[in-house]
Every structure is written in structure tokens, then in C-alpha cells.
Write a protein that holds these residues in place. Sequence first.
Motif, PDB file in Angstrom:
ATOM      1  N   GLN A   1      78.081 -64.066 -62.075  1.00 50.26           N
ATOM      2  CA  GLN A   1      77.557 -64.477 -60.767  1.00 50.26           C
ATOM      3  C   GLN A   1      77.258 -63.254 -59.899  1.00 50.26           C
ATOM      4  OE1 GLN A   1      80.234 -66.804 -58.383  1.00 50.26           O
ATOM      5  NE2 GLN A   1      78.727 -67.238 -56.825  1.00 50.26           N
ATOM      6  N   SER A   2      78.165 -62.252 -59.931  1.00 49.36           N
ATOM      7  CA  SER A   2      77.965 -61.052 -59.113  1.00 49.36           C
ATOM      8  C   SER A   2      76.708 -60.297 -59.532  1.00 49.36           C
ATOM      9  CB  SER A   2      79.184 -60.144 -59.227  1.00 49.36           C
ATOM     10  OG  SER A   2      79.001 -58.954 -58.486  1.00 49.36           O
ATOM     11  N   LEU A   3      76.468 -60.184 -60.862  1.00 45.62           N
ATOM     12  CA  LEU A   3      75.281 -59.475 -61.350  1.00 45.62           C
ATOM     13  C   LEU A   3      74.002 -60.194 -60.933  1.00 45.62           C
ATOM     14  CD1 LEU A   3      76.438 -58.457 -64.946  1.00 45.62           C
ATOM     15  CD2 LEU A   3      76.015 -56.924 -63.017  1.00 45.62           C
ATOM     16  N   LEU A   4      73.989 -61.521 -61.058  1.00 44.55           N
ATOM     17  CA  LEU A   4      72.795 -62.281 -60.676  1.00 44.55           C
ATOM     18  C   LEU A   4      72.537 -62.185 -59.177  1.00 44.55           C
ATOM     19  CD1 LEU A   4      73.278 -65.483 -62.877  1.00 44.55           C
ATOM     20  CD2 LEU A   4      71.745 -63.552 -63.306  1.00 44.55           C
ATOM     21  N   GLN A   5      73.619 -62.286 -58.362  1.00 47.52           N
ATOM     22  CA  GLN A   5      73.440 -62.190 -56.906  1.00 47.52           C
ATOM     23  C   GLN A   5      72.964 -60.796 -56.514  1.00 47.52           C
ATOM     24  OE1 GLN A   5      73.911 -64.820 -54.522  1.00 47.52           O
ATOM     25  NE2 GLN A   5      72.706 -63.290 -53.452  1.00 47.52           N
ATOM     26  N   GLN A   6      73.533 -59.765 -57.174  1.00 47.41           N
ATOM     27  CA  GLN A   6      73.102 -58.389 -56.882  1.00 47.41           C
ATOM     28  C   GLN A   6      71.619 -58.204 -57.200  1.00 47.41           C
ATOM     29  OE1 GLN A   6      75.637 -55.490 -58.822  1.00 47.41           O
ATOM     30  NE2 GLN A   6      77.475 -56.588 -58.214  1.00 47.41           N
ATOM     31  N   GLN A   7      71.154 -58.810 -58.300  1.00 46.35           N
ATOM     32  CA  GLN A   7      69.750 -58.643 -58.660  1.00 46.35           C
ATOM     33  C   GLN A   7      68.841 -59.328 -57.653  1.00 46.35           C
ATOM     34  OE1 GLN A   7      66.558 -57.159 -60.299  1.00 46.35           O
ATOM     35  NE2 GLN A   7      68.633 -56.621 -60.975  1.00 46.35           N
ATOM     36  N   LEU A   8      69.244 -60.532 -57.185  1.00 45.73           N
ATOM     37  CA  LEU A   8      68.461 -61.194 -56.133  1.00 45.73           C
ATOM     38  C   LEU A   8      68.430 -60.338 -54.870  1.00 45.73           C
ATOM     39  CD1 LEU A   8      69.395 -64.998 -56.295  1.00 45.73           C
ATOM     40  CD2 LEU A   8      67.209 -63.937 -56.857  1.00 45.73           C
ATOM     41  N   ASP A   9      69.617 -59.808 -54.480  1.00 49.57           N
ATOM     42  CA  ASP A   9      69.690 -58.982 -53.266  1.00 49.57           C
ATOM     43  C   ASP A   9      68.870 -57.705 -53.429  1.00 49.57           C
ATOM     44  OD1 ASP A   9      73.213 -59.759 -52.643  1.00 49.57           O
ATOM     45  OD2 ASP A   9      71.367 -60.854 -52.177  1.00 49.57           O
ATOM     46  N   ARG A  10      68.907 -57.087 -54.646  1.00 51.36           N
ATOM     47  CA  ARG A  10      68.151 -55.852 -54.868  1.00 51.36           C
ATOM     48  C   ARG A  10      66.651 -56.120 -54.742  1.00 51.36           C
ATOM     49  NH1 ARG A  10      69.944 -54.690 -59.578  1.00 51.36           N
ATOM     50  NH2 ARG A  10      71.594 -53.304 -58.860  1.00 51.36           N
ATOM     51  N   SER A  11      66.189 -57.242 -55.314  1.00 55.89           N
ATOM     52  CA  SER A  11      64.768 -57.584 -55.204  1.00 55.89           C
ATOM     53  C   SER A  11      64.370 -57.796 -53.752  1.00 55.89           C
ATOM     54  CB  SER A  11      64.478 -58.841 -56.030  1.00 55.89           C
ATOM     55  OG  SER A  11      64.802 -58.643 -57.384  1.00 55.89           O
ATOM     56  N   ALA A  12      65.227 -58.512 -52.994  1.00 56.39           N
ATOM     57  CA  ALA A  12      64.929 -58.750 -51.578  1.00 56.39           C
ATOM     58  C   ALA A  12      64.927 -57.444 -50.791  1.00 56.39           C
ATOM     59  CB  ALA A  12      65.938 -59.729 -50.987  1.00 56.39           C
ATOM     60  N   HIS A  13      65.876 -56.523 -51.117  1.00 55.97           N
ATOM     61  CA  HIS A  13      65.919 -55.230 -50.423  1.00 55.97           C
ATOM     62  C   HIS A  13      64.627 -54.440 -50.638  1.00 55.97           C
ATOM     63  CE1 HIS A  13      69.686 -54.766 -48.398  1.00 55.97           C
ATOM     64  NE2 HIS A  13      70.401 -55.151 -49.448  1.00 55.97           N
ATOM     65  N   LEU A  14      64.142 -54.438 -51.900  1.00 56.05           N
ATOM     66  CA  LEU A  14      62.913 -53.698 -52.184  1.00 56.05           C
ATOM     67  C   LEU A  14      61.727 -54.293 -51.422  1.00 56.05           C
ATOM     68  CD1 LEU A  14      63.311 -53.050 -56.010  1.00 56.05           C
ATOM     69  CD2 LEU A  14      63.463 -51.379 -54.177  1.00 56.05           C
ATOM     70  N   LEU A  15      61.661 -55.626 -51.359  1.00 54.21           N
ATOM     71  CA  LEU A  15      60.562 -56.253 -50.617  1.00 54.21           C
ATOM     72  C   LEU A  15      60.693 -56.010 -49.123  1.00 54.21           C
ATOM     73  CD1 LEU A  15      60.106 -59.651 -52.497  1.00 54.21           C
ATOM     74  CD2 LEU A  15      58.835 -57.531 -52.758  1.00 54.21           C
ATOM     75  N   ARG A  16      61.942 -56.017 -48.585  1.00 54.48           N
ATOM     76  CA  ARG A  16      62.107 -55.717 -47.160  1.00 54.48           C
ATOM     77  C   ARG A  16      61.684 -54.281 -46.860  1.00 54.48           C
ATOM     78  NH1 ARG A  16      67.207 -58.366 -47.880  1.00 54.48           N
ATOM     79  NH2 ARG A  16      67.186 -60.485 -47.002  1.00 54.48           N
ATOM     80  N   SER A  17      62.061 -53.341 -47.753  1.00 58.80           N
ATOM     81  CA  SER A  17      61.666 -51.954 -47.544  1.00 58.80           C
ATOM     82  C   SER A  17      60.150 -51.810 -47.560  1.00 58.80           C
ATOM     83  CB  SER A  17      62.297 -51.067 -48.630  1.00 58.80           C
ATOM     84  OG  SER A  17      63.692 -51.125 -48.561  1.00 58.80           O
ATOM     85  N   ALA A  18      59.498 -52.526 -48.503  1.00 56.58           N
ATOM     86  CA  ALA A  18      58.038 -52.481 -48.553  1.00 56.58           C
ATOM     87  C   ALA A  18      57.433 -53.078 -47.286  1.00 56.58           C
ATOM     88  CB  ALA A  18      57.540 -53.242 -49.786  1.00 56.58           C
ATOM     89  N   GLN A  19      58.034 -54.173 -46.806  1.00 58.10           N
ATOM     90  CA  GLN A  19      57.546 -54.813 -45.575  1.00 58.10           C
ATOM     91  C   GLN A  19      57.672 -53.862 -44.397  1.00 58.10           C
ATOM     92  OE1 GLN A  19      59.834 -58.264 -44.552  1.00 58.10           O
ATOM     93  NE2 GLN A  19      58.717 -58.651 -42.672  1.00 58.10           N
ATOM     94  N   ALA A  20      58.833 -53.177 -44.280  1.00 66.18           N
ATOM     95  CA  ALA A  20      59.033 -52.246 -43.166  1.00 66.18           C
ATOM     96  C   ALA A  20      58.088 -51.052 -43.275  1.00 66.18           C
ATOM     97  CB  ALA A  20      60.481 -51.772 -43.147  1.00 66.18           C
TER      98      ALA A  20
END
Length: 637
Positions: free
Chosen positions: A48-67
Motif C-alpha cells: 500500500q505504501s509503495l502504491l500511495q508513494q507512486q501516486l503522490d510522486r506522479s502528482a508532485h511531478l505534475l504540480r511542479s510542471a504546473q507551477a
Amino acid sequence: MLHFRSFALPAVASLLTLVFTGFAWHQLHGDYLARREATFSHLANETQSLLQQQLDRSAHLLRSAQAHYASGNGNTLASFLAPQLPTAGLNGLESLSISPLVTLEQRDNFLISQRQKTGSSFDISPAGERPLYAPVSLALNAQGARLTQLGQDLFADPEQQRILTLARDAGSPSLSGNLTLRADGSEFKPGFIIASPLFTPGEPALSVAERRTHLQAWLVAAFSMREWLHETLGQKADDLELLITDGAQDSAETRLSPASGSSAPVAVAPDLSYSGELRLGERIWPLHIHALPAFNSHIGGDPAKPVALLGVVLAALLFYLCMHLSAGKRRSSNEVERLQDALQEAEERWRFALEGSGDGVWDWDLKSGQISFSPRCDEILGVSAGQAAKAIIHPEDESQERAAMQACLDGKSSQYLSEHRMQGEDGQWHWVAARGMVVARTFTGAAARMIGTMSDITERKTASERLQGMAQVDAQTGLPNRTLFFDRLQQALRMAKRKRETLALLCVDVDNFKSVNENFGQAVGNKLLREIAERLSSTVRDSDTVSHFGSDDFTLLLSTLASDEDAHLVTHKLHAALSQDFVINNRHISITVSIGAALFPQHARSAETLLNSAQRAMQQARKAGGNTVCFSLTGKS
């Protein structure tokens, strides 16, 4: 009588052997079940931790691109995707695309423009007139190559339209449910998307109304569920049965894993189950995990079974051997030693299985107070051999760790789970994830023995903190970005209201900054912005905040002012500091600025209205010809 005595001794010996075998079987089987449950719980939690981390990592990359896109830097939608958005770290990525928002009135001009850019017969599919379109105008595959199959209208799919709308209104990445994906002519695949809005650079996007007004496009990452699970979990995907749904009910429409059309493997141990959830924003995916046959390879077989068989055989053997007393004593002693070796070997296999995964193992005997740690625990905590018990918990983490431990000991929680910092002999703080469970209790219910594992999560914690810091700092100037500035403004307002203090918000705009880029080039313009940022920061106090909102707009927060006059003095100091020439590449560059100011509580009482008041004052200064300072005349709101 003699016959009875000769029969009684073997019978008593056999009976005692069977009783001992039953006790040994009960102990070994109990330890095996506890070890199996602990191993499964650890593996399920880690999954569960690995899957949640991967979702969070993808969202972080998209937020960084958005900013990054919101900061401007001369990017357009056409040039933004390829150089700025690396796909490394996005497991299971099928495509990364940009879909602009196109109205029915804009559709024909948009098609003409796209056909000229691509040199192809670009068209929107499916065909038909709709109020709004979100056609894919630019797309990359996981290897960074441009895709040619473009024009798919995401707004034509109700689920994808809903995700894009949620992302726009929230101003942050949004996660979809179960979708069927197809990229560049390949086969259809079950998967999901994460969409992040891109707003017009330099335009405000704080409220829902502003985000709807200034939305320019969406950055959409499409993921294959099968590859996403395989690349994220690796071999763990073969050991566990994962059921991921998009909602409380399991159906073909809501099931994300197993992939649609495939049959789920039969669980080897239905009693070993785990339920959790994966979350991104407002989206929640229920997660259910069961053990598969491959899971047995991690824990081995039940040592109680061969021991039980051995006990029965031993009882029969003792019955016979006791008829020959002298030989029987010697052979019975050898069998007892074998039984003890089997018990010790079973425990060693359990420890080896857990340490093979990189975790340390600890065993706490609460009756004696003794805690034994495996050598891996010493390595994780940075202590010499056998000194793990001397490591100390960080004072800030101690209370929550003790509470979690006590809840497990009292039976209020089935497991002990805690992430905290510990300091060893090397003086460094190490982040660890500690897990454990009570495996034995006294007849009164008090905990008698507890076993658990310890994992080193320092690298994951450090990476998470680094990503969070990058998302709050402007890459060009190193100043806080809009998100971090707005957070500090809200904190300062709460403090000012509590202490009844005055604060000021200043908006600084460089007059005719476009001419600098045109006359000297963008590299000189970027360096000028960095030097302006340094000069602004050196002019105000360390307790004040200077932020770069993008392009040539800067915002300053002046907290804890004694009077309104202090704000006037600071604006004059800033005006004087920026009026001095900047020397860049041996060129003297002179600039003027328009400054707008708003005061709390005189002009506004909330963060948004205070910022809007200062921006309107800055616009008034620009309309007056620039090179001046204007204070807001807006009343409180």
C-alpha cells in the motif's frame, strides 16, 4: 504384576511423549501463524505504501510542471511539453499529453492552426458539435517520442470530462477511475489518468472563478494499470492478490485491478486479508489484499506438522525402546536433542525470512524486560554490534511512538506501527518504520512477548521533504512562489488579528520590462529579475517575505508594523533601492517600478481581498505613468 509394570513404563513414557508433542505442536503452530500474519501484514502495508508513494510522486511531478508553466519563462503550450517534463519516475506511463480548452466558436480557427503546425489533416474526434472541446494537441509516449494520433476530445468522455473539470476547479491534479486507454494505434488497455490544469502565466488563479476564467489547457498523464502495478511492486505483484476498485462496490465498471478481462488468482490463505485505501485529492480507491501461493516461499512450511508426525513416531518408538531400558534412555535423549534443534531451526528460518527483505527483527520478552535485536537493527540505527537498545527516540516523536506501543500492549490495536527518528552512536537521526505485534499474553491478558521488524525509511523521508520544498520555491529567483507566499500571508493575518497588529502587502511591477528582453535578450532579462529579487530581499527585514509571482511581478509581505507610516517608509526605501542602476554583463540597466500597497486591517481583512487591493493599487500606479507608489483606497471586506 511384573508384566503390568513392564507395560506401564513404556505406556507412561509414550503418553508423556504425546503430551509433549501436542504442546510443541501448539507452540510451533502458534509461532508459525503469528510469523505468517506478521510477514503478510508487513508485505501488505509495504505494498500500500509503495502504491500511495507512486501516486503522490506522479502528482508532485505534475504540480511542479504546473507551477513551472505558471511562472512564465517564455514557454508556450507547443514548446512546454518536451523539454520541461521528464517522464522518469512515472511508472506505467502510456502517454503525457496537453489538451487545450476550445469552445465551439474557437473550433474552426483551432483546427486551421493545428493543421498548419502539424502539416497533417488534424481533426477532432469524435466528430460533432459540442459547447466545449478538450482535444489532444500534443502528446509524448513513455520514451519521450511524439505521438501522431492526435485530436481525441477528452470532453467527449463523461468520466474524463468530470476529471478535467475537477482539476480545473481545484487548481491541482485530479485522479480518474477505471478507464480504457488507447495510445497511437496500440491495443486498448485498462488504466487511469491524472489531469493537472495549466493556467495562463501571470494571471491569478486563487479562486474557483479565476481558475475557470484563466484556464488554458490540461496536462494529462495516462497510465496502464497493468504496467503501473508491475513497475511499482516488482516481484511483490506475484505474491499478493490485489483488488483495487473505484468505489465501495466491486463491479466490472469500478474494478481497476485485476485488469478488466483477467481472472483473479485464487488466494492461498483467505484468512490473511488486508483492507486499505489509495487517495489522491478527493479520489479514494479502496484496496483489498490477499496472499497468493507464491507468498509461502517467503515463510516456508508449517514446522508444527513434521513435529507432530515425529512425536507420534517417537511415542511408538519409545514404547518399544522402553522394553530395553538401557538402550531406550540413550535413544530417547538423542530424539529430544533433535526436537530442540528443530525448534531452534524453525525460529532461525523465521528471522532469516524477515531479514532477507532488508528489515531488522526485534523480540521483546516483557516478563524479563529483555529485548533482543538482530544485527540488521544495529546497522539501521548506526550503532555498534549489540547496542541497538541504546539508541534514543527524537523528543518530538517520542509521545506518538509511546502511544502506539501502549495501544498495542493494551490490546486496543492489533498492530504496533510507528514512523519516527532515532539517534545512534554516529550522532545522526535515522528515520525508521517500526512494526510489531503481541504474540503471547498471560492468563490475565497482559502482554508477555512481542516481536516486530524495523525498516530504514530515511531516504524516502528525505526525498519527500525535498519534493515538497521544490514545489514551494520559484525556480528562477529562489524566492517563495505563489503557493508558499499565500500560506505565509494567511499565517501572518491570523497572528495580526490575534495581536491586533498592522501588516502591509506590496505588489511591485517592473515598468516596461518587455523592452529589456527585446533590447538585451532574455538571458539578461532573467538575470535582471534575479538581481531585483536580491535587492528587494536585502532592503526589507528578515521577518518579511519577498515572493516572485512570475514574469516581472514581485509581492512583499511586511508583518508587525508599528504604524501606517512604516509602510510608507518601506515603499520609499524600495523605490530608492530599485532606482539605482543594475550592472549586468558590463551593461548599465536602469529601471523604474510601480508599487501598489494595501494595509491590514485598514484596506482588507482577508488574504484574497488584501492581495486584490494591493494589485489594484499597483494597476493604478501603472496607469499614472509608472515609477510611483499608490496605496489602496478600498474599504475593509
